[in-house]
Scaffold this motif. Structure first.
Motif, PDB file in Angstrom:
ATOM      1  N   UNK A   1      31.446  33.828  39.962  1.00  0.00           N
ATOM      2  CA  UNK A   1      30.016  34.167  39.972  1.00  0.00           C
ATOM      3  C   UNK A   1      29.814  35.668  40.185  1.00  0.00           C
ATOM      4  N   UNK A   2      28.602  36.126  40.036  1.00  0.00           N
ATOM      5  CA  UNK A   2      28.162  37.508  40.241  1.00  0.00           C
ATOM      6  C   UNK A   2      28.730  38.439  39.163  1.00  0.00           C
ATOM      7  N   UNK A   3      30.056  38.609  39.142  1.00  0.00           N
ATOM      8  CA  UNK A   3      30.714  39.405  38.108  1.00  0.00           C
ATOM      9  C   UNK A   3      32.055  38.748  37.819  1.00  0.00           C
ATOM     10  N   UNK A   4      32.257  38.324  36.567  1.00  0.00           N
ATOM     11  CA  UNK A   4      33.527  37.651  36.243  1.00  0.00           C
ATOM     12  C   UNK A   4      34.639  38.680  36.029  1.00  0.00           C
ATOM     13  N   UNK A   5      35.839  38.163  35.787  1.00  0.00           N
ATOM     14  CA  UNK A   5      37.005  39.034  35.681  1.00  0.00           C
ATOM     15  C   UNK A   5      36.958  39.990  34.505  1.00  0.00           C
ATOM     16  N   UNK A   6      36.417  39.532  33.371  1.00  0.00           N
ATOM     17  CA  UNK A   6      36.315  40.400  32.192  1.00  0.00           C
ATOM     18  C   UNK A   6      35.363  41.559  32.491  1.00  0.00           C
ATOM     19  N   UNK A   7      34.200  41.251  33.078  1.00  0.00           N
ATOM     20  CA  UNK A   7      33.244  42.303  33.450  1.00  0.00           C
ATOM     21  C   UNK A   7      33.875  43.281  34.448  1.00  0.00           C
ATOM     22  N   UNK A   8      34.640  42.740  35.395  1.00  0.00           N
ATOM     23  CA  UNK A   8      35.315  43.588  36.372  1.00  0.00           C
ATOM     24  C   UNK A   8      36.238  44.579  35.668  1.00  0.00           C
ATOM     25  N   UNK A   9      37.048  44.077  34.718  1.00  0.00           N
ATOM     26  CA  UNK A   9      37.984  44.967  34.019  1.00  0.00           C
ATOM     27  C   UNK A   9      37.244  46.011  33.197  1.00  0.00           C
ATOM     28  N   UNK A  10      36.114  45.620  32.594  1.00  0.00           N
ATOM     29  CA  UNK A  10      35.328  46.592  31.828  1.00  0.00           C
ATOM     30  C   UNK A  10      34.772  47.669  32.757  1.00  0.00           C
ATOM     31  N   UNK A  11      34.340  47.280  33.955  1.00  0.00           N
ATOM     32  CA  UNK A  11      33.786  48.238  34.914  1.00  0.00           C
ATOM     33  C   UNK A  11      34.852  49.145  35.514  1.00  0.00           C
ATOM     34  N   UNK A  12      36.001  48.586  35.837  1.00  0.00           N
ATOM     35  CA  UNK A  12      37.054  49.416  36.445  1.00  0.00           C
ATOM     36  C   UNK A  12      37.593  50.420  35.428  1.00  0.00           C
ATOM     37  N   UNK A  13      37.525  50.079  34.157  1.00  0.00           N
ATOM     38  CA  UNK A  13      38.009  51.018  33.136  1.00  0.00           C
ATOM     39  C   UNK A  13      37.147  52.282  33.086  1.00  0.00           C
ATOM     40  N   UNK A  14      35.945  52.233  33.647  1.00  0.00           N
ATOM     41  CA  UNK A  14      35.049  53.390  33.670  1.00  0.00           C
ATOM     42  C   UNK A  14      35.299  54.308  34.866  1.00  0.00           C
ATOM     43  N   UNK A  15      36.186  53.889  35.765  1.00  0.00           N
ATOM     44  CA  UNK A  15      36.499  54.697  36.944  1.00  0.00           C
ATOM     45  C   UNK A  15      37.794  55.459  36.674  1.00  0.00           C
ATOM     46  N   UNK A  16      37.707  56.748  36.374  1.00  0.00           N
ATOM     47  CA  UNK A  16      38.894  57.492  35.940  1.00  0.00           C
ATOM     48  C   UNK A  16      40.057  57.432  36.922  1.00  0.00           C
ATOM     49  N   UNK A  17      39.773  57.450  38.216  1.00  0.00           N
ATOM     50  CA  UNK A  17      40.859  57.468  39.192  1.00  0.00           C
ATOM     51  C   UNK A  17      41.386  56.071  39.498  1.00  0.00           C
ATOM     52  N   UNK A  18      40.760  55.028  38.974  1.00  0.00           N
ATOM     53  CA  UNK A  18      41.154  53.652  39.306  1.00  0.00           C
ATOM     54  C   UNK A  18      41.554  52.822  38.085  1.00  0.00           C
ATOM     55  N   UNK A  19      41.282  53.305  36.890  1.00  0.00           N
ATOM     56  CA  UNK A  19      41.490  52.474  35.699  1.00  0.00           C
ATOM     57  C   UNK A  19      42.957  52.166  35.415  1.00  0.00           C
ATOM     58  N   UNK A  20      43.872  52.852  36.091  1.00  0.00           N
ATOM     59  CA  UNK A  20      45.295  52.614  35.818  1.00  0.00           C
ATOM     60  C   UNK A  20      45.946  51.632  36.805  1.00  0.00           C
ATOM     61  N   UNK A  21      45.166  51.012  37.683  1.00  0.00           N
ATOM     62  CA  UNK A  21      45.731  49.998  38.589  1.00  0.00           C
ATOM     63  C   UNK A  21      46.081  48.773  37.745  1.00  0.00           C
ATOM     64  N   UNK A  22      47.337  48.313  37.778  1.00  0.00           N
ATOM     65  CA  UNK A  22      47.712  47.147  36.970  1.00  0.00           C
ATOM     66  C   UNK A  22      46.976  45.888  37.439  1.00  0.00           C
ATOM     67  N   UNK A  23      46.572  45.073  36.466  1.00  0.00           N
ATOM     68  CA  UNK A  23      45.846  43.830  36.745  1.00  0.00           C
ATOM     69  C   UNK A  23      46.617  42.662  36.138  1.00  0.00           C
ATOM     70  N   UNK A  24      46.884  41.657  36.974  1.00  0.00           N
ATOM     71  CA  UNK A  24      47.434  40.394  36.484  1.00  0.00           C
ATOM     72  C   UNK A  24      46.309  39.373  36.549  1.00  0.00           C
ATOM     73  N   UNK A  25      45.947  38.823  35.400  1.00  0.00           N
ATOM     74  CA  UNK A  25      44.903  37.804  35.340  1.00  0.00           C
ATOM     75  C   UNK A  25      45.518  36.457  35.698  1.00  0.00           C
TER      76      UNK A  25
END
Length: 126
Positions: free
Chosen positions: A62-86
């Protein structure tokens, strides 16, 4: 990398979070596990926390799903390179997860050895 990993586990199911937490705490190279129950909380944690090495991410939340989260984190230059395992029950989301920036993908129910192998693969790249 000398210190253990700090992992952010994101899942709206508290039982799944506790299960993941207990799996991860068995391993000495995992220093801490931070928990979030939706993508928005996780995004705020990522913004406020310096040393997250890896994110374990559910898709259906709820609130923000995983796909939305990944789209949002990709906009954070200092954080977009944190590896994500779905981690999800919905195998149909695999392609979309990788398109959205996932490093790896596991279908629930999670088997500890499979999860840990994927974590080690990432740890070796850090």
């Amino acid at each position: 990398m000398d210190k253990g990993l700090t992992i952010l586990a994101v899942d709206d199911d508290i039982i799944n979070l506790k299960l993941i937490h207990s799996m991860l705490k068995k391993h000495t190279d995992i220093e801490s596990v931070i928990e979030a129950t939706n993508g928005l909380d996780a995004l705020n944690i990522v913004k406020e926390t310096e040393n997250i090495n890896l994110i374990l991410l559910d898709i259906k939340m709820p609130v923000m799903d995983g796909i939305e989260f990944m789209e949002n984190i990709s906009l954070l230059p200092e954080k977009h390179n944190i590896p994500i395992i779905v981690l999800t029950t919905d195998e149909t989301k695999k392609h979309q997860s990788f398109e959205s920036g996932a490093f790896d993908f596991l279908v629930k129910p999670i088997r500890e050895h499979e999860l840990y192998e994927k974590i080690l693969k990432i740890k070796n790249l850090l």
